[in-house]
Motif scaffolding. Structure first.
Motif, PDB file in Angstrom:
ATOM      1  N   SER A 447      41.988  39.638  46.310  1.00  0.00           N
ATOM      2  CA  SER A 447      42.166  39.383  44.870  1.00  0.00           C
ATOM      3  C   SER A 447      41.858  37.924  44.534  1.00  0.00           C
ATOM      4  O   SER A 447      41.238  37.630  43.506  1.00  0.00           O
ATOM      5  CB  SER A 447      43.607  39.698  44.432  1.00  0.00           C
ATOM      6  OG  SER A 447      43.907  41.043  44.706  1.00  0.00           O
ATOM      7  N   ASP A 448      42.295  37.014  45.394  1.00  0.00           N
ATOM      8  CA  ASP A 448      42.015  35.584  45.174  1.00  0.00           C
ATOM      9  C   ASP A 448      40.513  35.317  45.188  1.00  0.00           C
ATOM     10  O   ASP A 448      39.994  34.535  44.390  1.00  0.00           O
ATOM     11  CB  ASP A 448      42.672  34.713  46.262  1.00  0.00           C
ATOM     12  CG  ASP A 448      44.200  34.695  46.130  1.00  0.00           C
ATOM     13  OD1 ASP A 448      44.697  35.143  45.073  1.00  0.00           O
ATOM     14  OD2 ASP A 448      44.881  34.239  47.071  1.00  0.00           O
ATOM     15  N   GLU A 451      38.986  36.494  42.036  1.00  0.00           N
ATOM     16  CA  GLU A 451      39.349  35.561  40.961  1.00  0.00           C
ATOM     17  C   GLU A 451      38.460  34.313  40.986  1.00  0.00           C
ATOM     18  O   GLU A 451      38.060  33.790  39.946  1.00  0.00           O
ATOM     19  CB  GLU A 451      40.839  35.182  41.085  1.00  0.00           C
ATOM     20  CG  GLU A 451      41.397  34.385  39.906  1.00  0.00           C
ATOM     21  CD  GLU A 451      41.005  34.953  38.536  1.00  0.00           C
ATOM     22  OE1 GLU A 451      40.628  34.139  37.671  1.00  0.00           O
ATOM     23  OE2 GLU A 451      41.039  36.183  38.342  1.00  0.00           O
ATOM     24  N   ASN A 454      35.360  35.249  39.397  1.00  0.00           N
ATOM     25  CA  ASN A 454      35.584  35.358  37.943  1.00  0.00           C
ATOM     26  C   ASN A 454      35.505  33.990  37.269  1.00  0.00           C
ATOM     27  O   ASN A 454      34.904  33.835  36.210  1.00  0.00           O
ATOM     28  CB  ASN A 454      36.966  35.967  37.651  1.00  0.00           C
ATOM     29  CG  ASN A 454      36.960  37.471  37.822  1.00  0.00           C
ATOM     30  OD1 ASN A 454      35.908  38.111  37.737  1.00  0.00           O
ATOM     31  ND2 ASN A 454      38.127  38.056  38.080  1.00  0.00           N
TER      32      ASN A 454
END
Length: 474
Positions: A447-448, A451, A454
């Motif tokens: 997830s990191d 991100e 992103n």
């Protein structure tokens, strides 16, 4: 400079087998006199076998017996035994092999925790022995798949070992990612657990998707069968088939797919093996293409994907080759770099190509590509004068681009579908040293990473934003 490949698991060893076969054929096509030269020494030792298998290395003169600089590791014997009974049997010896009989049962924890502990000393011992034969060890290669147990678990265990033992030597990883229709039900678990290790311990990862390979092979077969290309494509090209090698066994369904990955590795290592006016050191790829340590996933595209019968390709084809490298059809991962953000891009060209051809094509393509604002000139180029067998020239493009993000998002989604139901978790948790926190940490690491991509995507087309850069670099 020497690169030392590790093939781990079934997929890794099958790809490795194709790589060694094609590499030998490539050297044979150039090295007609059978002299052990610098090009061969980067991946092969020349051993005097007259004094037994442990004969001394010969650095000059005729080729006596070539031994691949490599370690083959698999917890099932099948593929490694096939290699030992096949045409490459003389290139490997028992000192380079580590096998078991039971396999890892498609379970990352078995590969990483059980076999990792069990074989740690043996792997270290063989690694040191192999490294001793290398004058100048430039980088390690790991070839593995993410979906199975040995490739994902033991493959990433080996990656950690290499970092501990040789922290200054670069670690390149070629990782084959499973497709959504993968027949291994636990492959999302294995892949996400392996991703955490790749995030933390690899210098450079080349993700490759089974789905993309499958589509490429299908397209090539359609083109051949439809007759659209007339006689332009050899039925048994070096890329789509293993015909022409000493193999007599019938071709397996994955052979053509493995050949494409092997060709990627051939092009990637060509500068280490042959002369060139602008040779690119493998370490330069990592130094120039990875501005942030964790964002080290490079999208690769390869062209041509088939062998042309007519080797004298007109120069118009050369420009077409650069266009192909930036089209979705030639990518080894299902992604769209053209509409995403480039952090950097490397072009590795082989054959009779001039620096002016490179510059012209970069200038032509540049306007259609989005580069991050602080690295508008983020191109790295390499020219190797020796083309692949059957081509006049070829091109491998490596892009550090935010387009890898959807692959990671999809992987996370498939992981969460299983994880929310706690499906199959007990198979992992019954293994010593494996706790549920391993899963939550792995998905959090993924997830990191998503991100970070992103945050970069948010800057696309905008001015330079220092704050997010600093945050990413931490």
């Amino acid at each position: 400079a020497v690169s030392l490949p590790f093939a781990v698991g079934q997929c890794g060893n099958q790809v490795g087998c194709r790589f060694w076969d094609l590499a030998l054929r490539e050297h044979a096509a150039v090295n007609k006199k059978g002299i052990y030269d610098e090009a061969l020494s980067s991946f092969f030792r020349n051993v005097d076998t007259r004094s037994g298998d442990n004969g001394p290395d010969i650095y000059r003169g005729k080729i006596c017996s070539l031994k691949a600089r490599a370690l083959l590791i698999d917890m099932e014997e099948g593929v490694v035994n096939e290699i030992l009974q096949g045409p490459l049997r003389d290139v490997f010896d028992s000192k380079q092999l580590i096998t078991d009989v039971s396999g890892s049962g498609n379970n990352w924890a078995v590969g990483h925790k059980i076999y990792g502990c069990q074989y740690r000393e043996r792997i270290m011992e063989k690694l040191r022995k192999t490294a001793e034969h290398c004058d100048c060890l430039q980088c390690f290669f790991i070839i593995h798949s993410m979906g199975g147990g040995t490739g994902s678990g033991l493959g990433t265990f080996v990656l950690n070992l290499l970092e501990e033992e040789f922290p200054e030597v670069y670690r390149f990883v070629t990782s084959v990612y499973p497709s959504g229709e993968d027949d291994v039900i636990t492959s999302p678990y294995n892949s996400v657990l392996a991703m955490k290790e790749l995030n933390e311990h690899a210098d450079c990862v080349l993700p490759i998707e089974n789905e993309s390979l499958f589509e490429i092979v299908n397209k090539i077969h359609q083109m051949i069968n439809s007759g659209k290309l007339g006689s332009a494509v050899k039925q048994n090209s070096l890329v789509t088939s293993s015909a022409g090698s000493a193999k007599t066994v019938p071709e397996k369904p994955f052979d053509a797919m493995n050949n494409i990955v092997a060709n990627l590795l051939l092009n990637l290592t060509s500068s280490a093996r042959f002369e060139g006016s602008l040779n690119m050191d493998l370490n330069e790829i990592s130094m120039n293409l990875v501005p942030f340590p964790r964002l080290h996933y490079l999208v690769s595209s390869l062209t041509p994907l088939y062998t042309l019968a007519d080797v004298n390709v007109p120069s118009r084809r050369l420009d077409q080759m650069f266009s192909d490298a930036f089209s979705r059809d030639h990518q080894l991962i299902q992604a769209d770099p053209k509409h995403s953000l480039y952090l950097a891009c490397a072009l590795l060209v082989r054959g009779n190509v001039q620096v002016s051809d490179l510059r012209r094509n970069i200038e032509r393509l540049k306007p259609s590509l989005h580069f991050v604002s602080w690295n508008q000139e983020g191109w790295k180029t390499g020219l190797c004068s020796v083309p692949p067998v059957g081509h006049s020239h070829s091109l491998l493009a490596l892009a550090n681009n935010t387009c890898v993000k959807p692959t990671f998002i999809e992987l996370k989604d498939r992981f969460m579908k299983l994880y929310k139901k706690k499906a199959h978790l007990h198979h992992y948790l019954q293994i010593d040293g494996m706790e549920q926190s391993c899963f939550s940490e792995a998905v959090s690491s993924l997830s990191d990473l998503i991100e970070e991509y992103n945050e970069l995507d948010a800057t696309k087309g905008g001015p330079r934003i220092d704050a997010s850069r600093l945050k990413i670099a931490v």
